[in-house]
Design a protein around this motif. Structure first.
Motif, PDB file in Angstrom:
ATOM      1  N   ASP A 216       7.222 -17.979  17.493  1.00 54.88           N
ATOM      2  CA  ASP A 216       5.918 -17.528  16.972  1.00 54.88           C
ATOM      3  C   ASP A 216       5.247 -16.592  17.972  1.00 54.88           C
ATOM      4  O   ASP A 216       4.458 -16.993  18.808  1.00 54.88           O
ATOM      5  N   LYS A 217       5.526 -15.310  17.829  1.00 55.53           N
ATOM      6  CA  LYS A 217       5.082 -14.303  18.796  1.00 55.53           C
ATOM      7  C   LYS A 217       3.716 -13.693  18.466  1.00 55.53           C
ATOM      8  O   LYS A 217       2.994 -13.245  19.361  1.00 55.53           O
ATOM      9  N   TYR A 218       3.365 -13.630  17.187  1.00 54.83           N
ATOM     10  CA  TYR A 218       2.247 -12.791  16.762  1.00 54.83           C
ATOM     11  C   TYR A 218       1.143 -13.628  16.121  1.00 54.83           C
ATOM     12  O   TYR A 218       1.404 -14.609  15.428  1.00 54.83           O
ATOM     13  N   VAL A 219      -0.113 -13.187  16.316  1.00 52.20           N
ATOM     14  CA  VAL A 219      -1.254 -13.908  15.740  1.00 52.20           C
ATOM     15  C   VAL A 219      -1.574 -13.429  14.328  1.00 52.20           C
ATOM     16  O   VAL A 219      -2.313 -14.086  13.593  1.00 52.20           O
ATOM     17  N   ALA A 220      -1.037 -12.268  13.947  1.00 54.16           N
ATOM     18  CA  ALA A 220      -1.307 -11.709  12.623  1.00 54.16           C
ATOM     19  C   ALA A 220      -0.318 -10.583  12.350  1.00 54.16           C
ATOM     20  O   ALA A 220       0.387 -10.122  13.262  1.00 54.16           O
ATOM     21  N   GLY A 221      -0.281 -10.145  11.092  1.00 56.30           N
ATOM     22  CA  GLY A 221       0.599  -9.051  10.730  1.00 56.30           C
ATOM     23  C   GLY A 221       0.029  -8.222   9.598  1.00 56.30           C
ATOM     24  O   GLY A 221      -0.786  -8.697   8.798  1.00 56.30           O
ATOM     25  N   ILE A 222       0.440  -6.965   9.543  1.00 50.02           N
ATOM     26  CA  ILE A 222       0.142  -6.074   8.426  1.00 50.02           C
ATOM     27  C   ILE A 222       1.456  -5.426   8.025  1.00 50.02           C
ATOM     28  O   ILE A 222       2.138  -4.826   8.864  1.00 50.02           O
ATOM     29  N   ASP A 223       1.828  -5.576   6.751  1.00 52.89           N
ATOM     30  CA  ASP A 223       3.129  -5.047   6.341  1.00 52.89           C
ATOM     31  C   ASP A 223       2.999  -4.054   5.195  1.00 52.89           C
ATOM     32  O   ASP A 223       2.306  -4.300   4.214  1.00 52.89           O
ATOM     33  N   THR A 224       3.716  -2.929   5.335  1.00 60.11           N
ATOM     34  CA  THR A 224       3.758  -1.903   4.293  1.00 60.11           C
ATOM     35  C   THR A 224       5.172  -1.685   3.775  1.00 60.11           C
ATOM     36  O   THR A 224       5.384  -0.803   2.948  1.00 60.11           O
ATOM     37  N   VAL A 237       5.192 -15.370  12.908  1.00 58.87           N
ATOM     38  CA  VAL A 237       3.778 -15.438  13.289  1.00 58.87           C
ATOM     39  C   VAL A 237       3.362 -16.873  13.604  1.00 58.87           C
ATOM     40  O   VAL A 237       3.996 -17.840  13.187  1.00 58.87           O
ATOM     41  N   LYS A 238       2.276 -16.983  14.354  1.00 60.69           N
ATOM     42  CA  LYS A 238       1.793 -18.286  14.813  1.00 60.69           C
ATOM     43  C   LYS A 238       1.093 -19.048  13.685  1.00 60.69           C
ATOM     44  O   LYS A 238       0.741 -18.483  12.650  1.00 60.69           O
ATOM     45  N   GLY A 239       0.884 -20.334  13.923  1.00 64.30           N
ATOM     46  CA  GLY A 239       0.191 -21.170  12.961  1.00 64.30           C
ATOM     47  C   GLY A 239      -1.198 -20.650  12.634  1.00 64.30           C
ATOM     48  O   GLY A 239      -1.933 -20.238  13.538  1.00 64.30           O
ATOM     49  N   GLY A 240      -1.553 -20.645  11.355  1.00 65.99           N
ATOM     50  CA  GLY A 240      -2.855 -20.169  10.924  1.00 65.99           C
ATOM     51  C   GLY A 240      -2.986 -18.668  10.835  1.00 65.99           C
ATOM     52  O   GLY A 240      -4.080 -18.157  10.598  1.00 65.99           O
ATOM     53  N   SER A 241      -1.881 -17.958  11.018  1.00 67.61           N
ATOM     54  CA  SER A 241      -1.931 -16.487  10.993  1.00 67.61           C
ATOM     55  C   SER A 241      -2.159 -15.952   9.591  1.00 67.61           C
ATOM     56  O   SER A 241      -1.819 -16.592   8.591  1.00 67.61           O
ATOM     57  N   THR A 242      -2.719 -14.760   9.542  1.00 68.55           N
ATOM     58  CA  THR A 242      -2.877 -14.019   8.292  1.00 68.55           C
ATOM     59  C   THR A 242      -1.972 -12.804   8.311  1.00 68.55           C
ATOM     60  O   THR A 242      -1.925 -12.077   9.306  1.00 68.55           O
ATOM     61  N   ILE A 243      -1.243 -12.599   7.225  1.00 70.37           N
ATOM     62  CA  ILE A 243      -0.439 -11.392   7.056  1.00 70.37           C
ATOM     63  C   ILE A 243      -0.987 -10.639   5.847  1.00 70.37           C
ATOM     64  O   ILE A 243      -1.026 -11.173   4.735  1.00 70.37           O
ATOM     65  N   ALA A 244      -1.441  -9.414   6.074  1.00 72.23           N
ATOM     66  CA  ALA A 244      -1.940  -8.562   4.994  1.00 72.23           C
ATOM     67  C   ALA A 244      -0.771  -7.740   4.453  1.00 72.23           C
ATOM     68  O   ALA A 244      -0.103  -7.031   5.205  1.00 72.23           O
ATOM     69  N   ILE A 266       0.624 -20.351   7.179  1.00 70.34           N
ATOM     70  CA  ILE A 266       0.530 -18.895   7.129  1.00 70.34           C
ATOM     71  C   ILE A 266      -0.174 -18.462   5.840  1.00 70.34           C
ATOM     72  O   ILE A 266       0.071 -18.995   4.763  1.00 70.34           O
ATOM     73  N   ASN A 267      -1.056 -17.473   5.968  1.00 75.93           N
ATOM     74  CA  ASN A 267      -1.773 -16.929   4.810  1.00 75.93           C
ATOM     75  C   ASN A 267      -1.249 -15.534   4.484  1.00 75.93           C
ATOM     76  O   ASN A 267      -1.292 -14.643   5.337  1.00 75.93           O
ATOM     77  N   LEU A 268      -0.754 -15.344   3.261  1.00 73.40           N
ATOM     78  CA  LEU A 268      -0.371 -14.017   2.783  1.00 73.40           C
ATOM     79  C   LEU A 268      -1.510 -13.472   1.932  1.00 73.40           C
ATOM     80  O   LEU A 268      -1.924 -14.109   0.960  1.00 73.40           O
TER      81      LEU A 268
END
Length: 331
Positions: A216-224, A237-244, A266-268
């Protein structure tokens, strides 16, 4: 009544034809405000809609693309906008339900319009376009989830143009450490200029081990990008992270494990900058005109004329562009 140029996509005996034609303002659909378009932009959405077999486009042929426009009001039945006002349109049905910004005039409902904010030029606003709005809303979602900056690591999938490029710039401006994933390592220097701390190729980032959970390296992400990149992001991603999730450049589908969502919470979050609320769109725009103003806009902007749109749509469909393509109707 005025004659003007429009870039149109039409069907001719089963073949898709893209051309610049002459149109007349009296043939535009009914609406509150007639706008002379000064600038538009080729967004990720325009590229997706222009593909012949995409599930994104709902248009029937013929149609005029261009989901965004910046221009000057020339006729108005609105109490909010008067002749001479400088205004913007981001999505809402422009380039889908009605002829879009690749024409030199548009007529739209007043509810679609945003006044040009202090701090942005028309060129700036179209360098941003709906892609810039989508990137800003994505960062707003991350912040709303309580994921503070403090040099935290954020991953961005797709970063050489469009939403991903703006996401890198905004996140870096806000103080996050950004790892950018790209298919095109020849754009590495450009992506570092946007503010990335690390640039990875898709091959170096994606994981095909079959493991349900990765480090779990990242606190959040944005993917296109979608596909394997989004799958790997979810597992990294880490626990509780948001990925947009705001794009599907590589794939309109993905397959992943449910365990990161369940075990790490994780929240998508899906991002729709075309038909989101007017208030959300306005908030994102005014942030981009204020504290989030991007000094990178000047070197991201590449201006073209209406006669070059077809060429650049093809280039963008083949991922041969970095930065932003702005249509200048004065050229």
């Amino acid at each position: 009544m005025s004659t003007f140029r429009s870039f149109v996509i039409k069907e001719n005996n089963g073949a898709i034809v893209k051309d610049v034609i002459l149109e007349n303002t009296e043939n535009l659909p009914a609406g509150d405000v007639l706008i002379k378009v000064m600038y538009s932009t080729i967004n990720s959405y325009d590229v997706l809609f222009s593909r012949e077999n995409t599930s994104f486009r709902k248009n029937t042929y013929p149609y005029v693309p261009g989901v965004d426009a910046a221009g000057i009001v020339v006729e108005s039945n609105s109490t909010h906008y008067r002749e001479g006002d400088e205004v913007l349109i981001f999505g809402n049905g422009l380039g889908q339900d009605v002829p879009g910004g690749f024409g030199q005039f548009v007529r739209v409902p007043e509810s679609w319009i945003v006044s040009l904010p202090t701090g942005l030029s028309m060129q700036d606003s179209m360098t941003l376009g709906s892609d810039g709005i989508a990137a800003a809303i994505s960062v707003m979602e991350i912040m709303a989830a309580g994921i503070q900056t403090n040099s935290k690591e954020v991953i961005v999938g797709g970063s050489s143009y469009g939403i991903g490029a703006f996401a890198v710039s905004i996140l870096a401006l806000c103080g996050y450490n950004v790892t950018a994933v790209t298919k095109y390592m020849e754009c590495e220097d450009f992506i570092y200029e946007l503010g990335a701390k690390e640039v990875l190729s898709i091959d170096n980032f994606t994981d095909n081990s079959g493991k349900h959970l990765l480090e779990d390296k990242y606190v959040a992400g944005i993917d296109t990008l979608g596909g394997d990149v989004l799958d790997t992001m979810i597992r990294s991603v880490k626990g509780g992270s948001t990925i947009a999730v705001c794009g599907a450049v590589l794939s309109e589908t993905f397959s992943s494990s449910l365990l990161p969502l369940i075990l790490r919470g994780i929240n998508l979050v899906g991002i729709d900058s075309l038909r989101c609320s007017h208030s959300l769109k306005r908030e994102a725009l005014y942030r981009l005109a204020g504290d989030w103003y991007l000094k990178t806009l000047s070197f991201m902007c590449n201006e073209i004329s209406i006669f070059e749109i077809n060429e650049y749509l093809d280039k963008m469909n083949n991922n041969l562009i970095k930065g932003r393509i702005v249509v200048n109707h004065k050229l």
